[in-house]
Write a protein that holds these residues in place. Structure first.
Motif, PDB file in Angstrom:
ATOM      1  N   MET A 144       0.885  -1.171   0.075  1.00  0.00           N
ATOM      2  CA  MET A 144      -0.022  -0.081  -0.097  1.00  0.00           C
ATOM      3  C   MET A 144       0.824   1.157   0.006  1.00  0.00           C
ATOM      4  O   MET A 144       0.464   2.413  -0.478  1.00  0.00           O
ATOM      5  CB  MET A 144      -0.907  -0.051   1.268  1.00  0.00           C
ATOM      6  CG  MET A 144      -2.086   0.928   1.012  1.00  0.00           C
ATOM      7  SD  MET A 144      -3.203   1.056   2.603  1.00  0.00           S
ATOM      8  CE  MET A 144      -2.323   1.929   3.710  1.00  0.00           C
ATOM      9  N   ALA A 145       2.080   1.167   0.469  1.00  0.00           N
ATOM     10  CA  ALA A 145       3.060   2.336   0.640  1.00  0.00           C
ATOM     11  C   ALA A 145       3.260   2.695  -1.074  1.00  0.00           C
ATOM     12  O   ALA A 145       3.255   4.047  -1.088  1.00  0.00           O
ATOM     13  CB  ALA A 145       4.141   2.050   0.942  1.00  0.00           C
ATOM     14  N   SER A 146       2.929   2.061  -1.879  1.00  0.00           N
ATOM     15  CA  SER A 146       3.220   2.390  -3.428  1.00  0.00           C
ATOM     16  C   SER A 146       2.149   3.412  -3.696  1.00  0.00           C
ATOM     17  O   SER A 146       2.510   4.059  -4.941  1.00  0.00           O
ATOM     18  CB  SER A 146       3.175   1.210  -4.280  1.00  0.00           C
ATOM     19  OG  SER A 146       1.958   0.671  -4.339  1.00  0.00           O
ATOM     20  N   LEU A 147       0.970   3.557  -3.040  1.00  0.00           N
ATOM     21  CA  LEU A 147       0.168   4.702  -3.355  1.00  0.00           C
ATOM     22  C   LEU A 147       0.433   6.043  -3.385  1.00  0.00           C
ATOM     23  O   LEU A 147       0.075   6.797  -4.089  1.00  0.00           O
ATOM     24  CB  LEU A 147      -1.220   4.376  -2.677  1.00  0.00           C
ATOM     25  CG  LEU A 147      -1.981   3.085  -2.811  1.00  0.00           C
ATOM     26  CD1 LEU A 147      -3.411   3.235  -2.026  1.00  0.00           C
ATOM     27  CD2 LEU A 147      -2.193   2.717  -4.425  1.00  0.00           C
ATOM     28  N   LEU A 148       1.721   5.996  -2.544  1.00  0.00           N
ATOM     29  CA  LEU A 148       2.083   7.301  -2.347  1.00  0.00           C
ATOM     30  C   LEU A 148       3.301   7.772  -3.147  1.00  0.00           C
ATOM     31  O   LEU A 148       3.872   8.824  -3.240  1.00  0.00           O
ATOM     32  CB  LEU A 148       2.745   7.627  -0.852  1.00  0.00           C
ATOM     33  CG  LEU A 148       1.695   7.450   0.171  1.00  0.00           C
ATOM     34  CD1 LEU A 148       2.120   7.611   1.569  1.00  0.00           C
ATOM     35  CD2 LEU A 148       0.540   8.145  -0.023  1.00  0.00           C
ATOM     36  N   HIS A 149       3.698   6.924  -4.211  1.00  0.00           N
ATOM     37  CA  HIS A 149       5.098   7.004  -5.089  1.00  0.00           C
ATOM     38  C   HIS A 149       4.812   7.873  -6.187  1.00  0.00           C
ATOM     39  O   HIS A 149       3.672   7.783  -6.768  1.00  0.00           O
ATOM     40  CB  HIS A 149       5.353   5.494  -5.611  1.00  0.00           C
ATOM     41  CG  HIS A 149       6.270   5.778  -6.553  1.00  0.00           C
ATOM     42  ND1 HIS A 149       7.786   5.872  -6.149  1.00  0.00           N
ATOM     43  CD2 HIS A 149       6.139   5.478  -7.813  1.00  0.00           C
ATOM     44  CE1 HIS A 149       8.361   5.777  -7.185  1.00  0.00           C
ATOM     45  NE2 HIS A 149       7.649   5.679  -8.328  1.00  0.00           N
ATOM     46  N   THR A 150       5.620   8.927  -6.310  1.00  0.00           N
ATOM     47  CA  THR A 150       5.690   9.554  -7.664  1.00  0.00           C
ATOM     48  C   THR A 150       7.083   9.433  -8.137  1.00  0.00           C
ATOM     49  O   THR A 150       8.051   9.243  -7.676  1.00  0.00           O
ATOM     50  CB  THR A 150       5.431  11.052  -7.379  1.00  0.00           C
ATOM     51  OG1 THR A 150       6.337  11.464  -6.280  1.00  0.00           O
ATOM     52  CG2 THR A 150       4.081  11.434  -6.897  1.00  0.00           C
ATOM     53  N   ASP A 151       7.203   9.490  -9.410  1.00  0.00           N
ATOM     54  CA  ASP A 151       8.474   8.897 -10.164  1.00  0.00           C
ATOM     55  C   ASP A 151       9.227  10.601 -10.155  1.00  0.00           C
ATOM     56  O   ASP A 151       8.826  11.521  -9.685  1.00  0.00           O
ATOM     57  CB  ASP A 151       8.263   8.282 -11.447  1.00  0.00           C
ATOM     58  CG  ASP A 151       7.554   9.436 -12.536  1.00  0.00           C
ATOM     59  OD1 ASP A 151       7.368  10.393 -12.347  1.00  0.00           O
ATOM     60  OD2 ASP A 151       7.057   8.661 -13.177  1.00  0.00           O
ATOM     61  N   ARG A 152      10.457  10.300 -11.024  1.00  0.00           N
ATOM     62  CA  ARG A 152      11.213  11.706 -10.970  1.00  0.00           C
ATOM     63  C   ARG A 152      10.516  12.630 -11.840  1.00  0.00           C
ATOM     64  O   ARG A 152      11.002  14.089 -11.583  1.00  0.00           O
ATOM     65  CB  ARG A 152      12.639  11.368 -11.447  1.00  0.00           C
ATOM     66  CG  ARG A 152      13.412  10.564 -10.647  1.00  0.00           C
ATOM     67  CD  ARG A 152      14.648   9.879 -11.233  1.00  0.00           C
ATOM     68  NE  ARG A 152      15.193   8.820 -10.651  1.00  0.00           N
ATOM     69  CZ  ARG A 152      15.841   7.976 -11.180  1.00  0.00           C
ATOM     70  NH1 ARG A 152      16.359   8.044 -12.483  1.00  0.00           N
ATOM     71  NH2 ARG A 152      16.323   6.929 -10.642  1.00  0.00           N
TER      72      ARG A 152
ATOM     73  N   GLY B 294       7.459  13.523 -11.515  1.00  0.00           N
ATOM     74  CA  GLY B 294       6.353  13.755 -10.638  1.00  0.00           C
ATOM     75  C   GLY B 294       4.920  13.070 -11.056  1.00  0.00           C
ATOM     76  O   GLY B 294       3.978  13.312 -10.572  1.00  0.00           O
ATOM     77  N   ARG B 295       5.114  12.003 -11.762  1.00  0.00           N
ATOM     78  CA  ARG B 295       3.862  11.189 -11.962  1.00  0.00           C
ATOM     79  C   ARG B 295       3.413  10.058 -10.926  1.00  0.00           C
ATOM     80  O   ARG B 295       4.423   9.595 -10.465  1.00  0.00           O
ATOM     81  CB  ARG B 295       4.133  10.508 -13.266  1.00  0.00           C
ATOM     82  CG  ARG B 295       4.316  11.434 -14.555  1.00  0.00           C
ATOM     83  CD  ARG B 295       4.866  10.701 -15.765  1.00  0.00           C
ATOM     84  NE  ARG B 295       6.255  10.073 -15.695  1.00  0.00           N
ATOM     85  CZ  ARG B 295       7.085   9.889 -16.524  1.00  0.00           C
ATOM     86  NH1 ARG B 295       7.055  10.373 -17.701  1.00  0.00           N
ATOM     87  NH2 ARG B 295       8.124   9.368 -16.231  1.00  0.00           N
ATOM     88  N   SER B 296       2.305  10.534 -10.410  1.00  0.00           N
ATOM     89  CA  SER B 296       2.082   9.320  -9.410  1.00  0.00           C
ATOM     90  C   SER B 296       1.557   7.865  -9.965  1.00  0.00           C
ATOM     91  O   SER B 296       0.815   7.723 -10.840  1.00  0.00           O
ATOM     92  CB  SER B 296       0.599   9.897  -8.762  1.00  0.00           C
ATOM     93  OG  SER B 296      -0.150   9.275  -8.085  1.00  0.00           O
ATOM     94  N   LEU B 297       1.809   6.975  -9.022  1.00  0.00           N
ATOM     95  CA  LEU B 297       1.271   5.570  -9.217  1.00  0.00           C
ATOM     96  C   LEU B 297       0.058   5.497  -9.013  1.00  0.00           C
ATOM     97  O   LEU B 297      -0.662   4.761  -9.635  1.00  0.00           O
ATOM     98  CB  LEU B 297       2.288   4.701  -8.297  1.00  0.00           C
ATOM     99  CG  LEU B 297       2.291   3.171  -8.429  1.00  0.00           C
ATOM    100  CD1 LEU B 297       3.478   2.387  -8.409  1.00  0.00           C
ATOM    101  CD2 LEU B 297       0.992   2.797  -7.491  1.00  0.00           C
ATOM    102  N   ALA B 298      -0.557   6.089  -7.868  1.00  0.00           N
ATOM    103  CA  ALA B 298      -1.963   5.740  -7.663  1.00  0.00           C
ATOM    104  C   ALA B 298      -2.842   6.467  -8.613  1.00  0.00           C
ATOM    105  O   ALA B 298      -3.992   5.939  -9.175  1.00  0.00           O
ATOM    106  CB  ALA B 298      -2.355   6.617  -6.273  1.00  0.00           C
ATOM    107  N   ALA B 299      -2.476   7.721  -9.530  1.00  0.00           N
ATOM    108  CA  ALA B 299      -2.982   8.266 -10.509  1.00  0.00           C
ATOM    109  C   ALA B 299      -3.218   7.411 -11.635  1.00  0.00           C
ATOM    110  O   ALA B 299      -4.029   7.312 -12.293  1.00  0.00           O
ATOM    111  CB  ALA B 299      -2.361   9.548 -10.736  1.00  0.00           C
ATOM    112  N   ALA B 300      -2.008   6.575 -11.850  1.00  0.00           N
ATOM    113  CA  ALA B 300      -1.943   5.586 -12.755  1.00  0.00           C
ATOM    114  C   ALA B 300      -2.805   4.278 -12.652  1.00  0.00           C
ATOM    115  O   ALA B 300      -3.526   3.828 -13.629  1.00  0.00           O
ATOM    116  CB  ALA B 300      -0.413   4.816 -12.902  1.00  0.00           C
ATOM    117  N   LEU B 301      -2.885   3.865 -11.402  1.00  0.00           N
ATOM    118  CA  LEU B 301      -4.182   2.995 -11.116  1.00  0.00           C
ATOM    119  C   LEU B 301      -5.114   3.411 -11.473  1.00  0.00           C
ATOM    120  O   LEU B 301      -6.087   2.403 -11.972  1.00  0.00           O
ATOM    121  CB  LEU B 301      -3.845   2.479  -9.543  1.00  0.00           C
ATOM    122  CG  LEU B 301      -2.560   1.730  -9.406  1.00  0.00           C
ATOM    123  CD1 LEU B 301      -2.685   1.494  -7.750  1.00  0.00           C
ATOM    124  CD2 LEU B 301      -2.447   0.517  -9.953  1.00  0.00           C
ATOM    125  N   VAL B 302      -5.809   4.758 -10.882  1.00  0.00           N
ATOM    126  CA  VAL B 302      -6.910   5.262 -11.374  1.00  0.00           C
ATOM    127  C   VAL B 302      -7.147   5.364 -12.703  1.00  0.00           C
ATOM    128  O   VAL B 302      -8.318   4.547 -13.335  1.00  0.00           O
ATOM    129  CB  VAL B 302      -7.064   6.600 -10.573  1.00  0.00           C
ATOM    130  CG1 VAL B 302      -8.523   7.213 -11.185  1.00  0.00           C
ATOM    131  CG2 VAL B 302      -7.229   6.535  -9.243  1.00  0.00           C
TER     132      VAL B 302
END
Length: 596
Positions: A389-397, A399-407
């Motif tokens: 679940m920690a990955s939901l807070l991940h953003t890459d270099r 600034g792109r969000s992993l949670a946004a990608a899942l949405v």
């Protein structure tokens, strides 16, 4: 750890000026944000969304642009941060930051040098991540369980010094850090049974456990090693150890025990494991359905030396069995698919000499232990995958969000995606609290999400025995489970939701989705409020408890994690009395109160 035969310069190849400068900027951004949130810093507001913070002696000024979001969350633009003295621009230097603000932050002469070392190690870890290729968030979101575990760019979202790992050398970091993603083979020991405590679930014994973890050829080889030494294998338990712990502590600290053949080194096991974000826990990458192995590791990381107590772990399997039974018998939790991966067995060595010499709780009594935790892989059904679940807070270099990608992958409206996640994660936590007086430590690293088409469908809790509590002094508990009872004042009880869920996770997730343009923070908190309301409507028999512990209260106490680490970064919390360590600093406005 082995003899240092490689190129010594390669161990620090990631420590280039560019990566170091970026790592410092990112860490200072986090320090400004989290210390302001905890009211250790009081930024002065300027026009245009600019703020300033001054050093203890007022000679150095930090200036930055920020948005102030719900729960006093400081969303700071890292690239906007500047440092200056008397009109002269100065480079950003995280170590200088803590020296300049030592009095404001309450860093004593005893704590400060160790804290600076933790900060230096955290910076080096960030530089290492910056130096290696990175999967874009969109691609990482579709990756495998362990690729996500290794690919995350940030550890605990609240703690500034969250990657200390003091004790690891640079070669150890490259070998054992989760972000290095290097397979590790564990060191296996044979330990005389009368020197150990082994405990397990009611339906499991040592022989059954080990026959499922080691192949017949390995078991035959281990038995042959003991027989060749004139020893009887039936008198020994097999015991996994972290390679670092063997080379640096066990082989030296327990030399007498090895010489007496109370401890026999059997060599490396066959299976390869991957270290997890918690550093001392390993996932079996060769046989993913086999257990995780959690090992004692005498390394200082984020407020604790990461040992395991033999005495404390005796009851671990019984506590896990009790909890698993409680969850399985509850229809609300069953319907939500909420479950735990049990810690099925634990083993610890009794260090006779150190037990006579060292006080209770000493790191010397926590060097030599391990436990086995179920793998979540057998829980999966076709079309499902796992992600911490920690990955939901991940953003890459970028600034792109992993949670946004899942949405986006889900194809759902963002509020519906969020509600599906809340139904899997928040609703079970609400029910455990209100119906069972049961609380978890449900931060991102302790929760594994089951994903279907990018949507979290179930939540799986882990790290149970050390991090659950029953907040009721009258609820009957089995004698072996009594340790998890915590008697705390009524006003503190809801912090298990307000602090651990709202402030320490949702604060960041809401800001991440807002920053990504996926979901405005008002819509985020309105959806959280809707989940709470719907749960309460579904359980009218708990109405008196909903009134007693009002999740729609206007405010709640601000509990500060960094204040704990700044006060004592060697033993941040007494596990025997965790509530004694709570540090409060005023109150926060409850972001769901207006949606009551």
């Amino acid at each position: 750890m082995t003899a240092h035969t490689g190129d010594p310069a390669s161990a620090v190849a990631h420590l280039s000026p560019g990566h170091w400068d970026r790592a410092n900027r990112l860490l200072i951004r986090k320090a400004l944000a989290e210390f302001s949130h905890e009211r250790l810093l009081s930024p002065r507001s300027l026009p245009g969304g600019r703020y300033t913070v001054h050093s203890d002696d007022k000679s150095v000024t930090y200036a930055f642009t920020a948005r102030l979001l719900a729960l006093d969350h400081w969303q700071i633009d890292a690239d906007s941060i500047s440092r200056g003295r008397g009109g002269e621009a100065l480079p950003l230097d995280a170590l200088e930051f803590f020296l300049e603000l030592r009095d404001t932050l309450g860093l004593t002469e005893e704590i400060l040098p160790v804290y600076l070392e933790e900060i230096s190690s955290t910076l080096a870890g960030t530089a290492f991540r910056l130096a290696r290729p990175e999967l874009p968030a969109e691609e990482l979101a579709r990756s495998g369980f362990q690729d996500i575990e290794a690919g995350m760019a940030e550890g605990h979202p609240c703690f500034v010094a969250n990657n200390g790992r003091l004790g690891f050398g640079s070669d150890d970091y490259l070998a054992y850090a989760p972000e290095a993603a290097r397979p590790v083979r564990l060191v296996w020991l044979a330990v005389r049974r009368d020197c150990c405590t082994f405990s397990s679930s009611a339906d499991l014994d040592h022989e059954q456990l080990i026959s499922g973890e080691l192949d017949p050829g390995t078991l035959s080889g281990f038995a042959g090693r003991l027989t060749d030494l004139g020893l009887d294998p039936a008198e020994y338990y097999y015991f996994p150890a972290h390679p670092w712990q063997w080379w640096n502590r066990l082989s030296v600290t327990f030399a007498a025990d090895i010489a007496r053949r109370d401890v026999v080194c059997l060599g490396y096991g066959k299976d390869r494991y991957l270290p997890q974000q918690s550093v001392r826990t390993f996932f079996n990458s060769d046989s993913p359905s086999r257990h995780y192995v959690k090992t004692a590791l005498s390394v200082l990381n984020m407020g604790f030396v990461r040992g395991l107590s033999t005495e404390y772990m005796k009851a671990t399997p019984a506590i896990n069995d009790w909890l698993a039974g409680l969850l399985a018998d509850d229809p609300v939790l069953r319907e939500a698919g909420f479950t735990v991966i049990r810690e099925r067995a634990a083993i610890g060595y009794h260090p006779r000499h150190y037990a006579e010499a060292a006080p209770a709780g000493s790191p010397y009594l926590k060097m030599f232990a391990a436990l086995w935790r179920e793998s979540p892989v057998p829980l999966l059904e076709p079309g499902q995958r796992l992600a911490t679940m920690a990955s939901l807070l991940h953003t890459d270099r970028e600034g792109r969000s992993l949670a946004a990608a899942l949405v986006r992958e889900s194809g759902l409206e963002p509020t519906l995606w969020l509600r599906r996640y809340l139904d899997a994660y928040l609703t079970p936590l609400l029910h455990c609290f209100f119906a069972h007086d049961l609380v978890f430590m449900p931060h991102g690293e302790n929760v594994i999400l089951v994903l279907e088409d990018g949507v979290p469908s179930r939540a799986v809790m882990k790290d149970i025995a050390e991090e659950i509590a029953v907040l009721d002094d009258k609820r009957p508990l089995p004698s072996e489970v009594e340790r998890v009872r915590a008697v705390v004042p009524d006003e503190i009880k809801p912090l298990s939701l307000f602090t651990d869920v709202f402030d320490c996770f949702f604060r960041f997730l809401g800001a991440t989705l807002d920053e990504a343009g996926v979901l405005a923070e008002d819509d985020f908190w309105a959806t959280v409020a809707g989940c709470v309301r719907d749960y309460q409507r579904s359980a009218p028999h708990l109405a008196d408890r909903f009134d007693r512990y009002d999740l729609f209260a206007e405010t709640f106490p601000l509990s500060c994690l960094n204040r704990l680490q700044l006060r004592n970064n060697r033993q941040m919390v007494d596990l025997q009395d965790p509530t004694s360590a709570i540090r409060l600093a005023g109150s926060l406005e409850n972001p769901i109160a207006r949606f009551a």
